[in-house]
Scaffold this active site. Sequence first.
Site, PDB file in Angstrom:
ATOM      1  N   ARG A   1     -10.925   9.738   1.659  1.00 32.01           N
ATOM      2  CA  ARG A   1     -10.740  10.384   3.087  1.00 32.01           C
ATOM      3  C   ARG A   1     -11.792  11.518   3.065  1.00 32.01           C
ATOM      4  NH1 ARG A   1      -4.123  10.711   2.874  1.00 32.01           N
ATOM      5  NH2 ARG A   1      -3.792   8.611   3.240  1.00 32.01           N
TER       6      ARG A   1
ATOM      7  N   LYS B   1       0.745  -1.256   0.101  1.00 28.38           N
ATOM      8  CA  LYS B   1       0.173   0.125   0.025  1.00 28.38           C
ATOM      9  C   LYS B   1       1.017   1.192  -0.172  1.00 28.38           C
ATOM     10  CE  LYS B   1      -3.882   2.239   2.566  1.00 28.38           C
ATOM     11  NZ  LYS B   1      -4.564   2.243   3.749  1.00 28.38           N
TER      12      LYS B   1
ATOM     13  N   LYS C   1       1.168   9.786   6.285  1.00 28.52           N
ATOM     14  CA  LYS C   1       1.273   8.546   6.531  1.00 28.52           C
ATOM     15  C   LYS C   1       2.411   7.768   6.043  1.00 28.52           C
ATOM     16  CE  LYS C   1      -3.734   8.069   6.659  1.00 28.52           C
ATOM     17  NZ  LYS C   1      -4.921   7.143   6.652  1.00 28.52           N
TER      18      LYS C   1
ATOM     19  N   GLU D   1       7.554  -6.670   1.339  1.00 28.82           N
ATOM     20  CA  GLU D   1       6.543  -6.833   1.944  1.00 28.82           C
ATOM     21  C   GLU D   1       5.521  -7.790   1.620  1.00 28.82           C
ATOM     22  OE1 GLU D   1       5.691  -4.959   4.465  1.00 28.82           O
ATOM     23  OE2 GLU D   1       6.453  -3.096   4.292  1.00 28.82           O
TER      24      GLU D   1
ATOM     25  N   TYR E   1     -14.989   1.079  -7.171  1.00 33.15           N
ATOM     26  CA  TYR E   1     -16.472   1.575  -7.203  1.00 33.15           C
ATOM     27  C   TYR E   1     -17.165   1.215  -8.431  1.00 33.15           C
ATOM     28  CZ  TYR E   1     -13.543   3.657  -3.342  1.00 33.15           C
ATOM     29  OH  TYR E   1     -12.726   3.571  -2.525  1.00 33.15           O
TER      30      TYR E   1
ATOM     31  N   LYS F   1      -1.966  -1.606  -3.763  1.00 28.58           N
ATOM     32  CA  LYS F   1      -2.868  -0.286  -3.507  1.00 28.58           C
ATOM     33  C   LYS F   1      -1.953   0.919  -3.656  1.00 28.58           C
ATOM     34  CE  LYS F   1      -6.176   2.246  -0.782  1.00 28.58           C
ATOM     35  NZ  LYS F   1      -6.978   2.111   0.434  1.00 28.58           N
TER      36      LYS F   1
ATOM     37  N   SER G   1     -10.237   5.844  -5.044  1.00 25.79           N
ATOM     38  CA  SER G   1     -11.009   6.809  -5.264  1.00 25.79           C
ATOM     39  C   SER G   1     -10.455   7.879  -6.208  1.00 25.79           C
ATOM     40  CB  SER G   1     -11.382   7.523  -3.870  1.00 25.79           C
ATOM     41  OG  SER G   1     -10.049   7.854  -3.374  1.00 25.79           O
TER      42      SER G   1
END
Length: 327
Positions: free
Chosen positions: A208, A198, A220, A236, A316, A251, A277
Amino acid sequence: MHIRPRRNRRSAAIRALVRETSLSPADFIQPLFVHEGTEDVPIGSMPGCTRWSLAGLVAEAREVFDAGVPAVVLFPAIAETLKTPGAEEAWNPEGLVPRAIQALKEALPELCVITDVALDPYNSDGHDGLVEKNARGELRILNDETVGALCEQALSHARAGADIVSPSDMMDGRVGAIRQVLDEEGFEEVAILSYSAKFASAYYGPFRGALDSAPKAGDKKTYQMDPGNAREAIREVGLDEGEGADMVMVKPAGPYLDIIARVRETTVLPVAAYQVSGEYLMIESAAAAGWIDGKAAALESLTGIKRAGADMILTYYAKRAAGWLRE
């Protein structure tokens, strides 16, 4: 000329016969937003998406499932009054997500219900992990303490009936810890879909806004990955696979097709990718302005993600794309 590749493109029927990558509704996972209100509220930052009431959530999930999409993933919009520095609401057995899981499984027992495991919707600091501030006010995300909280959260979702828990926090060691807790509590059949790679992406902004979960301070970048790194993604994924992940995720999807391809070559686990998004909103905005064919662009984007190696796509567009594929 003896060799004419265009012969394989001559008609729709021939193109269908030789097509290497095809989309199916079964490839999709539908993200759904839920809140405590009794009204279904359109999301301003994500046109076409809604914060669902519990009743609206069940009705929408039924439409998603009837369209052939086998799974949904839940994202809660939590009231500010319930957010705390310790994010305790994240594992409240009577909280919004456990009640949403129960409602969905009661109405649609065959629907696969996936839950997001992270603290940012519940944390008053807006971070995926618990936060410590030093005397100068600088933030530090507490990895190991956060992992303990994530275990409690995942366990509460499993108890409510979740089929898959999906840690999206990017804390070190959380997959193994969650796997151990689930197994010890008799939930060895609950799967883990890990957000393994991610990235700290600019494409998350509209999401968000949908959850009012942006960090109150800082960013972040100490836990989400640097967009310039590819080998780290493989590291990872390998760690999560070794800790017991059942599926891994990249992602965002569109800007990271190369990462999806590398991960697909590296692991035998199913690979998910999240069309986030910002990707969705770029297509929707351009289509609304009349600059592109939104349907064609969405399906092309999803095909590219699958062609890169994704076995499943969080998008979505899931319900709409399923309908388009039946046309």
